[in-house]
Design a protein around this motif. Structure first.
Motif, mmCIF file in Angstrom:
data_model
loop_
_atom_site.group_PDB
_atom_site.id
_atom_site.type_symbol
_atom_site.label_atom_id
_atom_site.label_comp_id
_atom_site.label_asym_id
_atom_site.label_seq_id
_atom_site.Cartn_x
_atom_site.Cartn_y
_atom_site.Cartn_z
ATOM 1 N N ARG A 16 0.830 -1.212 0.000
ATOM 2 C CA ARG A 16 0.000 0.000 0.000
ATOM 3 C C ARG A 16 0.862 1.259 0.000
ATOM 4 O O ARG A 16 0.586 2.213 -0.752
ATOM 5 N N TYR A 17 1.905 1.285 0.831
ATOM 6 C CA TYR A 17 2.778 2.455 0.860
ATOM 7 C C TYR A 17 3.436 2.679 -0.500
ATOM 8 O O TYR A 17 3.559 3.809 -0.966
ATOM 9 N N ALA A 18 3.862 1.583 -1.140
ATOM 10 C CA ALA A 18 4.535 1.701 -2.439
ATOM 11 C C ALA A 18 3.585 2.193 -3.524
ATOM 12 O O ALA A 18 3.993 2.938 -4.421
ATOM 13 N N VAL A 19 2.312 1.778 -3.448
ATOM 14 C CA VAL A 19 1.320 2.268 -4.402
ATOM 15 C C VAL A 19 1.063 3.754 -4.173
ATOM 16 O O VAL A 19 1.007 4.550 -5.118
ATOM 17 N N GLU A 20 0.928 4.138 -2.909
ATOM 18 C CA GLU A 20 0.584 5.516 -2.589
ATOM 19 C C GLU A 20 1.700 6.502 -2.883
ATOM 20 O O GLU A 20 1.442 7.634 -3.310
ATOM 21 N N ASP A 21 2.964 6.101 -2.667
ATOM 22 C CA ASP A 21 4.063 7.067 -2.854
ATOM 23 C C ASP A 21 4.705 7.014 -4.246
ATOM 24 O O ASP A 21 5.684 7.704 -4.514
ATOM 25 N N GLY A 22 4.160 6.180 -5.129
ATOM 26 C CA GLY A 22 4.634 6.172 -6.506
ATOM 27 C C GLY A 22 5.713 5.160 -6.827
ATOM 28 O O GLY A 22 6.079 4.990 -7.998
ATOM 29 N N ARG A 23 6.235 4.453 -5.825
ATOM 30 C CA ARG A 23 7.285 3.467 -6.107
ATOM 31 C C ARG A 23 6.764 2.313 -6.950
ATOM 32 O O ARG A 23 7.491 1.773 -7.794
ATOM 33 N N MET A 24 5.517 1.918 -6.742
ATOM 34 C CA MET A 24 4.957 0.817 -7.525
ATOM 35 C C MET A 24 4.838 1.222 -8.994
ATOM 36 O O MET A 24 5.199 0.458 -9.898
ATOM 37 N N ALA A 25 4.333 2.418 -9.244
ATOM 38 C CA ALA A 25 4.218 2.886 -10.626
ATOM 39 C C ALA A 25 5.588 2.937 -11.289
ATOM 40 O O ALA A 25 5.719 2.606 -12.478
ATOM 41 N N LYS A 26 6.607 3.335 -10.548
ATOM 42 C CA LYS A 26 7.951 3.427 -11.126
ATOM 43 C C LYS A 26 8.484 2.059 -11.528
ATOM 44 O O LYS A 26 9.172 1.920 -12.552
ATOM 45 N N ILE A 27 8.179 1.020 -10.749
ATOM 46 C CA ILE A 27 8.610 -0.328 -11.115
ATOM 47 C C ILE A 27 8.047 -0.709 -12.477
ATOM 48 O O ILE A 27 8.754 -1.224 -13.343
ATOM 49 N N PHE A 28 6.764 -0.450 -12.676
ATOM 50 C CA PHE A 28 6.147 -0.773 -13.961
ATOM 51 C C PHE A 28 6.726 0.092 -15.080
ATOM 52 O O PHE A 28 7.020 -0.409 -16.173
ATOM 53 N N GLU A 29 6.896 1.370 -14.809
ATOM 54 C CA GLU A 29 7.443 2.264 -15.824
ATOM 55 C C GLU A 29 8.867 1.881 -16.206
ATOM 56 O O GLU A 29 9.251 1.976 -17.378
ATOM 57 N N ASP A 30 9.661 1.436 -15.237
ATOM 58 C CA ASP A 30 11.033 1.009 -15.520
ATOM 59 C C ASP A 30 11.079 -0.204 -16.432
ATOM 60 O O ASP A 30 12.094 -0.470 -17.075
ATOM 61 N N HIS A 31 9.986 -0.965 -16.474
ATOM 62 C CA HIS A 31 9.905 -2.135 -17.358
ATOM 63 C C HIS A 31 9.131 -1.812 -18.639
ATOM 64 O O HIS A 31 8.761 -2.727 -19.388
ATOM 65 N N GLY A 32 8.883 -0.522 -18.869
ATOM 66 C CA GLY A 32 8.197 -0.113 -20.088
ATOM 67 C C GLY A 32 6.711 -0.401 -20.112
ATOM 68 O O GLY A 32 6.129 -0.537 -21.189
#
Length: 305
Positions: free
Chosen positions: A281-297
């Motif tokens: 939940r923290y990773a979704v809220e602070d943008g880290r989760m989105a960055k993981i997906f973006e880093d993989h295109g």
């Protein structure tokens, strides 16, 4: 390599499951499976079922089950496991102050078998139990049917998409009805296969080409062997080239074209379940989760909490 078991399970869940809620694990009274109530599994020994949160932190490692040969989420490159789920596993481990130890597992006949083999009982021959399993559909019926696990940690909304050749569709992207006349590739025994096979009473079947994996279908698309590919968005985005594009059209007659992915933990390790759920939940809220997906295109769609 064919992954029909896991993908077929996703298909059935996506098409026929009830809408999930954050409290579905406590709201299973009216869910029935067959004519008789499901038999309660017997408890098994502590050495089989994994460790509690305190045990994991004392040991310094957490065992995380991921699907093998499943790009872009978990796959080997140069003998090293990589992918979105690998990064999510490392994120969970870092939040708990331990290291991630990954167990790459083959899919069983359905998600129920995957949960049984990897989360609460273990394989009958060989293998080991995991503390957490990633890439599990967050689904009310699945949770009620598997009382030995807790489903939580929602981290991503997957959705179906159609990838297509730009030169084949220079003006309008294709929709399912186009495949009465145009060729389309699908991974064998997946939701895309089931849906297109039944669309318009089977009128599309003659133009469908089935492949062992979505990657194989996307390679055929890039080579011009088919004009389009239907598959989950993340998998087609992983294999896009400059000649290809992707869109998410309506899918008439399909009850559910998107589903939420999360994780599973054995039911009696609730402190661990709460801890990993918080980490996600923290990773979704602070943008880290989105960055993981973006880093993989990949595009990222936040789960519906």
């Amino acid at each position: 390599m064919i992954r029909p078991a896991q993908q077929a399970a996703f298909a059935l869940l996506a098409m026929f499951s009830m809408a999930g809620t954050s409290a579905f694990a406590q709201n299973c009274e009216n869910v029935r499976f067959g004519d008789e109530a499901e038999r309660r599994p017997q408890n098994v020994g502590r050495d089989i079922v994994g460790q509690s949160l305190d045990d994991i932190q004392e040991r310094g490692t957490i065992k995380i089950a991921v699907y093998e040969d499943f790009p872009p989420f978990s796959y080997k490159e140069g003998g090293v496991l990589k992918g979105v789920d690998i990064e999510i596993g490392k994120l969970i481990a870092a939040d708990l102050g331990v290291e991630a130890q990954f167990i790459a597992t083959a899919a069983d006949e359905n998600v129920d078998g995957d949960l049984r083999n990897n989360v609460w009982r273990g394989k009958l021959i060989g293998g080991q139990i995991a503390n957490v399993m990633l890439h599990v559909p967050y689904d009310r019926e699945l949770g009620c049917r598997n009382e030995m696990v807790v489903l939580n940690g929602q981290y991503y909304n997957e959705q179906l998409a159609i990838a297509y050749r730009k030169d084949a569709y220079p003006e309008d992207p294709p929709v399912p009805a186009y495949f009465r006349f145009d060729t389309v590739g699908v991974e064998n025994d997946t939701i895309s296969d089931f849906y297109l096979s039944g669309f318009a009473r089977g009128q599309l079947v003659a133009n469908m080409q089935r492949f062992p994996t979505t990657d194989d279908a996307m390679r055929a698309l890039a080579d011009g062997e088919v004009m389009a590919v239907m598959a989950p968005l993340s998998q087609v985005e992983h294999a896009l080239t400059d000649e290809l594009a992707v869109h998410m059209p309506p899918f008439p007659g399909l009850a559910k074209s998107s589903w939420t992915l999360g994780l599973a933990v054995r039911h009696n390790w609730r402190p661990l379940s709460y801890a990993v759920d918080d980490a996600i939940r923290y990773a979704v809220e602070d943008g880290r989760m989105a960055k993981i997906f973006e880093d993989h295109g990949l595009s990222y769609t936040k789960p519906d909490w």
